[in-house]
Design a protein around this motif. Structure first.
Motif, PDB file in Angstrom:
ATOM      1  N   SER A   8       0.857  -1.195   0.000  1.00  0.00           N
ATOM      2  CA  SER A   8       0.000   0.000   0.000  1.00  0.00           C
ATOM      3  C   SER A   8       0.891   1.242   0.000  1.00  0.00           C
ATOM      4  N   PRO A   9       1.428   1.602  -1.175  1.00  0.00           N
ATOM      5  CA  PRO A   9       2.347   2.741  -1.254  1.00  0.00           C
ATOM      6  C   PRO A   9       1.782   4.050  -0.699  1.00  0.00           C
ATOM      7  N   LYS A  10       0.460   4.230  -0.769  1.00  0.00           N
ATOM      8  CA  LYS A  10      -0.119   5.456  -0.206  1.00  0.00           C
ATOM      9  C   LYS A  10       0.080   5.494   1.305  1.00  0.00           C
ATOM     10  N   SER A  59       4.075   4.092  -5.991  1.00  0.00           N
ATOM     11  CA  SER A  59       2.618   4.165  -5.901  1.00  0.00           C
ATOM     12  C   SER A  59       1.988   4.269  -7.277  1.00  0.00           C
ATOM     13  N   SER A  64      -0.495   1.503  -8.920  1.00  0.00           N
ATOM     14  CA  SER A  64      -1.837   1.952  -9.321  1.00  0.00           C
ATOM     15  C   SER A  64      -2.115   1.674 -10.790  1.00  0.00           C
ATOM     16  N   THR A 112       6.442   7.752  -4.176  1.00  0.00           N
ATOM     17  CA  THR A 112       5.442   8.266  -5.110  1.00  0.00           C
ATOM     18  C   THR A 112       5.482   7.510  -6.437  1.00  0.00           C
TER      19      THR A 112
END
Length: 312
Positions: free
Chosen positions: A200-202, A304, A308, A301
């Motif tokens: 979960s990069p966020k 992510s 995504s 970032t």
């Protein structure tokens, strides 16, 4: 007497090994000699003779053999030494190894039959893990809140080496830095950052900002993530080969298990691209083209965005 110690939890098994050694040293006094062998690195040809021989000048012997099931090439010598040690009242032999696979089960059964005492150290889970954290904290004279104990157990799982490191850091924390909101404070760690990095990069980006606000060293965070990415790549490589990760890499079995679950959905090419990004950002940091904080945020970032977009 023969001891057999093995299992995935190498923290507790190594501690038990030291405990037995110290007790035997205290009991034997000066008339005592220790012989230590590693099945991967040492020639074990002398070991049976040492286990069975006794002289007036060597009344007590402590013989330690490590990793005979992980590296079984010389196991017949280990078995012979166990047989001789069992007949020699003046010797104590300890056989130590980490997790033993099915391919070594026959050898393990043979060693168990020759051992006076066998102890298996499985990875602790659930209530057993929480009890261990509580007892370990007490032994170190650490007054941990329940939330801290739960936070440590959740972050590290059954990796007692990591938990021990957490307690060492906690022991040197100034009292004024320990907030009343222990759970949220405990949750913001580099371990949480590593767990979230590719899953979960966020959340990882949120953890980066939280850690930086708490004063965490940006270079240390960068190095931790780079090392974690290398571990994931290594585990992915062995998964592709259908082979277990060899102990020589020094990766704890619990970490291997957790990393294996993470990388199953990630391609080797994607992990290689992540390592390339670390290399590029490292050059920027060392040449003054980027601050460590900027490099961290950029890495997370970009990762992510890749996750995504499904480019994994």
């Amino acid at each position: 007497m023969n001891y057999l110690l093995y299992g995935a939890d190498t923290f507790r098994s190594r501690r038990k090994l030291v405990e037995i050694m110290e007790a035997y040293r205290a009991k034997a006094g000066v008339a005592f000699n220790m012989h230590r062998f590693d099945a991967e690195e040492d020639d074990l040809a002398r070991m049976p003779a040492i286990a069975g021989g006794q002289s007036l000048f060597e009344q007590k012997k402590l013989i330690i053999i490590e990793r005979p099931f992980t590296f079984p090439r010389q196991f017949t010598l280990v078995r012979d030494a166990l047989k001789r040690s069992a007949q020699d009242k003046g010797s104590l032999m300890i056989v130590w190894d980490s997790e033993v696979g099915q391919d070594a089960k026959k050898m393990l059964d043979e060693a168990s039959a020759l051992a006076d005492r066998t102890q298996v150290f499985e990875i602790l889970k659930g209530d057993k893990l929480l009890r261990w954290v509580e007892e370990e904290a007490k032994s170190r004279k650490l007054n941990l809140a329940r939330a801290e104990i739960l936070g440590m157990a959740r972050r590290c799982g059954g990796d007692l080496w990591a938990l021990s490191g957490e307690m060492e850091k906690r022991a040197v924390m100034p009292s004024e830095s320990i907030t009343t909101n222990q759970e949220s404070r405990a949750d913001a760690t580099v371990f949480q950052l590593g767990d979230a990095f590719l899953v979960s990069p966020k959340d990882a980006l949120r953890a980066v900002h939280t850690l930086l606000e708490q004063g965490e060293n940006a270079v240390g965070m960068f190095m931790y993530l780079a090392g974690y990415a290398r571990t994931l790549m290594l585990v992915r490589s062995y998964l592709d080969q259908g082979r277990p990760v060899p102990p020589r890499h020094g990766i704890h079995p619990f970490v291997v298990k957790k990393a294996s679950a993470q990388v199953r959905s990630l391609s080797g090419g994607f992990l290689a691209s992540i390592l390339t990004r670390f290399f590029e950002e490292d050059i920027k940091i060392k040449t003054g083209l980027a601050r460590p904080e900027e490099a961290l945020v950029r890495l997370v970032t970009l990762t992510s965005q890749s996750v995504s977009s499904g480019a994994i």
